[in-house]
Write an enzyme that holds these catalytic residues in place. Structure first.
Site, PDB file in Angstrom:
ATOM      1  N   ASP A   1       0.842  -1.180   0.000  1.00 51.15           N
ATOM      2  CA  ASP A   1       0.000   0.000   0.000  1.00 51.15           C
ATOM      3  C   ASP A   1       0.888   1.243   0.000  1.00 51.15           C
ATOM      4  OD1 ASP A   1      -2.430   1.605   0.527  1.00 51.15           O
ATOM      5  OD2 ASP A   1      -1.589   1.836   2.532  1.00 51.15           O
TER       6      ASP A   1
ATOM      7  N   ASP B   1      -0.500   4.925   0.671  1.00 48.35           N
ATOM      8  CA  ASP B   1      -0.891   5.991   1.598  1.00 48.35           C
ATOM      9  C   ASP B   1      -0.906   5.522   3.042  1.00 48.35           C
ATOM     10  OD1 ASP B   1      -1.586   8.505   0.145  1.00 48.35           O
ATOM     11  OD2 ASP B   1      -2.799   7.117  -1.021  1.00 48.35           O
TER      12      ASP B   1
END
Length: 269
Positions: free
Chosen positions: A33, A35
């Site tokens: 991921d 963010d």
């Protein structure tokens, strides 16, 4: 030889966007991921909290997702629409984020170790590629930014200057079903060990499918992926930053620790 995710399964949600090729001949692959995981602050949360309808309403929405009251796809669209509705253009958002979003302090060393071992690092994000590319290019060297594949959503910019998210998997409740970046590796005769790194509700779709799941533990209390994994009984390794995670990844890659032992320990230090 490499194969492509959209070729792998008839039951996968239809993707509106292309995938980069799968790394067919690698022993290890890192999927992460973006963010709040590779970065210290989620850029979409930052936009919503400061340019959109605010943190309180955003957190209510995140908790509704965890409770199954709404889908990530629908709530995330509402978040981002609130930013555009307040008159903030996509270019303005890029500049604001380039000034305010920082890299996890251990990520550069982590990435360079992976590169030295020929371990691909792929960003798998529910954000929008134009924003990710803009911020990533400001945080690492241009060469490193160009080397890193991104599997994410996109953005539509409208004639009136407003913008909206373009989902990779619009028929999925996730908008972008991150498991579809993992599952193609299961069809490889000798599949690699898959490390997945995440932190929040957007990573729930991938959580069950990684060989080694790393869950970022954050001081702000917004540890939604950790809460989901505890509730669902999904083995995972807590990590505070990529410097700590690197120690565990090194041990697995170099053979001094098995993935099962690392998962049983439950924390990277």
């Amino acid at each position: 030889m490499r194969v492509y995710p959209e070729e792998m399964t008839e039951t996968a949600p239809k993707s509106t966007l292309p995938y980069p090729p799968v790394h067919y001949d690698k022993q290890f692959v890192v999927l992460s991921d973006w963010d709040g995981t590779i970065t210290t602050y989620d850029s979409n949360d930052y936009m919503t909290d400061n340019l959109g309808y605010g943190k309180e309403k955003r957190r209510e929405g995140n908790l509704d997702i965890l409770a199954g009251k709404t889908t990530f796809r629908d709530e995330f669209r509402r978040m981002l629409d609130s930013v555009s509705a307040h008159g903030h253009t996509l270019d303005e958002c890029k500049e604001v984020l380039k000034q305010n979003i920082k890299l996890d302090p251990g990520f550069r060393d982590f990435y360079r170790y992976c590169k030295s071992k020929e371990i691909p690092v792929v960003i798998v994000s529910s954000g929008m590629e134009p924003i990710i590319r803009a911020v990533l290019s400001a945080l690492v060297t241009p060469e490193e930014a160009a080397e890193i594949d991104i599997i994410s959503n996109d953005v539509d910019v409208h004639l009136d200057g407003t913008w909206s998210i373009k989902y990779r998997h619009p028929t999925s409740g996730y908008g972008h079903d991150k498991s579809q970046a993992i599952l193609p590796y299961r069809a490889i005769p000798k599949p690699p060990t898959l490390f997945f790194f995440g932190d929040g509700v957007s990573d729930m779709s991938a959580a069950r499918h990684a060989d080694v799941l790393f869950v970022k533990q954050k001081n702000d209390g917004e540890n939604d992926l950790a809460a989901y994994c505890r509730r669902e009984g999904i083995p995972h390794i807590l990590f505070s930053d990529f410097g700590a995670a690197l120690n565990t990844v090194k041990a697995i890659v170099e053979g001094s620790k098995t993935a099962d032992v690392a998962l049983a320990e439950g924390k990277a230090e």
